[in-house]
Design an enzyme around this catalytic site. Structure first.
Site, short mmCIF file in Angstrom:
data_model
loop_
_atom_site.label_atom_id
_atom_site.label_comp_id
_atom_site.label_asym_id
_atom_site.label_seq_id
_atom_site.Cartn_x
_atom_site.Cartn_y
_atom_site.Cartn_z
N TRP A 77 0.98 0.49 -4.94
CA TRP A 77 -0.34 0.10 -5.44
C TRP A 77 -0.17 -1.18 -6.49
O TRP A 77 -1.36 -1.18 -7.28
CB TRP A 77 -1.04 1.32 -5.86
CG TRP A 77 -0.95 2.62 -5.20
CD1 TRP A 77 -0.10 2.93 -4.38
CD2 TRP A 77 -2.03 3.54 -5.28
NE1 TRP A 77 -0.51 4.25 -4.02
CE2 TRP A 77 -1.51 4.70 -4.58
CE3 TRP A 77 -2.94 3.58 -6.01
CZ2 TRP A 77 -2.09 5.86 -4.47
CZ3 TRP A 77 -3.74 4.94 -6.03
CH2 TRP A 77 -3.30 6.07 -5.01
N HIS A 78 0.88 -1.85 -6.50
CA HIS A 78 1.10 -3.21 -7.34
C HIS A 78 0.55 -4.27 -6.60
O HIS A 78 1.67 -5.16 -6.97
CB HIS A 78 2.49 -2.87 -8.01
CG HIS A 78 2.65 -1.51 -8.61
ND1 HIS A 78 3.92 -1.38 -9.21
CD2 HIS A 78 1.94 -0.78 -9.15
CE1 HIS A 78 3.82 -0.26 -9.79
NE2 HIS A 78 2.64 0.19 -9.86
N SER A 79 -0.47 -4.54 -5.67
CA SER A 79 -0.56 -5.47 -5.22
C SER A 79 -0.86 -6.60 -6.18
O SER A 79 -1.65 -6.55 -7.03
CB SER A 79 -1.96 -5.51 -4.22
OG SER A 79 -1.58 -4.45 -3.22
#
Length: 615
Positions: free
Chosen positions: A546-548
């Site tokens: 979830w580290h876009s």
């Protein structure tokens, strides 16, 4: 009249500042500016729901409910099929409500390295420049005398603590086992320089209230509810595009998010667009998967992408939507013999009730499990000499170039937790544990682009996971390292039969054996077939953290950049981008602290330009 509503008729047609997106950075910058100057009229437009006091947002233990189908506070992006992932189409969830991903993330307090920000090579954005803002945002609850207090904040709106409960026996066990592999315990792996140590990890959880520390609850809601502010929030509306005139941003067009709207229009009625004007600034803050798409629908981006999407070109900025980055993650599940009270799985298989734990919180005898996430132990890791010696020559080449002389750069982050993140429906009710690893600086890159002018048109999303073979080789090292820790843990039930998820080694290979290590600390040996089994497992299982980030990079235009050091979109006046999309290169850790940092920095920049005194 409420200052937060899904009804656009309640808001004025024109304001001073429009913030397109109410995520971690957007809530932070809007709340800070509103608090500093109550006369400023600021409108935040958020595609998702209001998160105020939503139970599975505020109660940490409920965080995994956001991954369930139909989750109200989550938006799921499906990337293109990738042969590097054995034909999979990876899913990347992001926050879909106020507070953004900070409302649904795993709450790990992970700061990056100071050199990560130095590497952005932008005036005002070095690690030294940003340290005061990191201190400003947090209230740090850790009384370990070995922690350098000058590196942390003690009066900020975001509380950092161990949370309401800690799996202490499991914590101690994993730290002891890691020490047997040569990985030392450190008092603070988040001191901006430590790159090779394991720690009892802290979380973005308030130690007294037990509540998640998302940006909406920490900053935005208190300001909105003060009734001494010009800050307003329109929810459940997608920003379609930024409106520009003569090279300047003058407003936005938004439309109801009919997929989630709680007050739906009449059956069959089309969603009605609404235009809001901005006297001073439009700040796009919709995240790495949202902000570039808003720019492209506004005619700002690569000419070839815009023409294919039937969007008239307003400003050609080829870098929009490129440079997509994420940390590549894998999870390994194991059966454990820890006590049930130290196991998070009881929440996931029905033995422990969220409702009962909420009711019990802070009452005499309560273990306060509802204020727990299970992620109590983690490490930043660099490979040891033996791991480097056995790595492929192609890996060694880039290691020598980018890591060898830079001891502040970890190769990976590893997490050890008393939980199995997978499906429990086919498993007996028991205790489990996880070893998880993600790369700090993957070389793989992807992109996200629009394919049409509507906010509902399909997106062209390439994850870039494992698109560079170096990343796969690095993750093989990560698998072997976490396994050496796991098989030394007394919490591990032991034996290959206790491996719930992991590579499928051929029968009889050394990699298939899960014996407890010998007294001399012998490491497992692997042959080429074992390594290929590990790689095949990784191709099948690598997922998002979830580290876009990275899709509106803060670089010069000639280098593929989208914004400058003051977050201005190149060539467009009055338009800024402020979220993780501006990251030109990756950072070594969970990106929530960096998202908050970007919000703080954006507020500081805007305050300077607006002439707000004593900010």
């Amino acid at each position: 009249m409420s200052n937060i509503s899904n009804n656009p008729a309640q808001f004025p047609d024109e304001v001073d500042i429009i913030v397109a997106g109410g995520g971690s950075a957007g809530c932070t910058l809007a709340g800070r500016l509103a608090a500093a100057d109550p006369s400023l009229s600021i409108l935040v437009v958020e595609a998702g729901l209001n998160n105020k006091d939503v139970p599975n947002v505020i109660h940490p233990a409920m965080y995994l409910t956001h991954l369930l189908p139909g989750a109200q506070m989550t938006t799921f992006h499906q990337a293109n099929k990738s042969e590097k992932l054995n034909g999979r189409e990876p899913i990347v969830p992001i926050g879909g409500g106020l507070g953004g991903s900070g409302s649904i993330n795993f709450m790990m307090y992970t700061r990056s390295q100071a050199v990560d920000y130095d590497d952005w090579n932008t005036e005002g954005w070095t690690g030294k420049d940003l340290l005061p803002l990191f201190r400003k945002m947090e209230t740090f609850h850790n009384d370990d005398p070995a922690v350098d207090k000058s590196l942390h904040g003690y009066e900020g709106p975001f509380h950092v603590s161990s949370g309401g409960y800690v799996s202490k026996d499991f914590q101690d066990d994993s730290i002891r086992a890691a020490a047997e592999t040569g990985l030392k315990e450190v008092p603070d792996a988040n001191n901006f320089t430590e790159a090779n140590g394991i720690q009892k990890w802290l979380k973005w959880i308030h130690p007294k209230t037990g509540r998640r520390q998302d940006a909406a609850h920490a900053i935005l809601h208190p300001i909105v509810e003060s009734n001494r502010t010009g800050l307003q929030v329109l929810t459940e509306h997608k920003v379609v595009k930024v409106i520009t005139s003569n090279g300047r941003a003058t407003g936005i067009e938004c439309t109801p998010n009919t997929s989630i709207q709680t007050t739906a229009p009449a059956t069959g009625a089309p969603a009605t667009p609404r235009v809001f004007k901005a006297r001073k600034y439009v700040v796009v803050s919709a995240g790495a998967l949202g902000s570039p798409c808003i720019l492209e629908r506004s005619g700002i981006g690569s000419k070839s992408v815009l023409e294919k999407a039937r969007v008239p070109v307003v400003s050609e900025i080829p870098g929009v939507g490129s440079n997509y980055m994420d940390h590549n993650l894998f999870l390994l599940g194991y059966k454990s013999i820890i006590k049930e009270e130290e196991c998070f799985d009881a929440f996931l298989d029905g033995r422990r009730s969220f409702e009962a734990e909420i009711d019990a919180f802070s009452k005499p005898g309560s273990l306060n499990h509802i204020a727990w996430s299970s992620l109590d132990t983690a490490a930043k890791i660099r490979p040891n000499e033996a791991e480097l010696a056995s790595a492929p020559e192609s890996f060694k080449k880039l290691w020598k170039r980018d890591y060898e002389s830079r001891p502040e750069r970890p190769l990976m982050v590893a997490v050890f937790a008393p939980i199995h993140f997978g499906d429990h429906s086919d498993l007996p009710k028991a205790q489990y544990m996880t070893g998880a690893v993600f790369l700090s600086y993957p070389y793989g890159r992807g992109h996200i682009h629009v394919t049409g002018p509507s906010a509902d048109d399909k997106l062209d999303f390439e994850s870039g996971f494992l698109s560079n073979d170096w990343d796969l080789d690095a993750l093989v090292i990560g698998y072997k390292r976490q396994r050496e820790v796991i098989r030394r843990m007394e919490s591990f039930a032991g034996g290959a039969e206790s491996v719930i998820t992991g590579p499928k080694f051929r029968e009889g290979s050394k990699g298939s054996k899960w014996d407890y290590p010998t007294a001399n600390g012998a490491m497992i040996e692997y042959d080429e077939e074992d390594d290929e089994a590990i790689k095949n497992f990784l191709r099948d299982n690598i997922a998002t953290t979830w580290h876009s980030c990275g899709t509106c990079a803060m670089k010069p235009l000639k280098d593929g950049g989208v914004v400058d050091g003051r977050l201005n979109v190149h060539g467009i006046e009055g338009l800024k981008v402020a979220d993780l999309s501006i990251m030109p290169s990756n950072v070594a850790g969970n990106t929530y602290s960096t998202a908050l940092l970007i919000g703080e920095k954006a507020a500081t920049i805007l305050a300077e330009e607006l002439g707000i005194q004593n900010f």
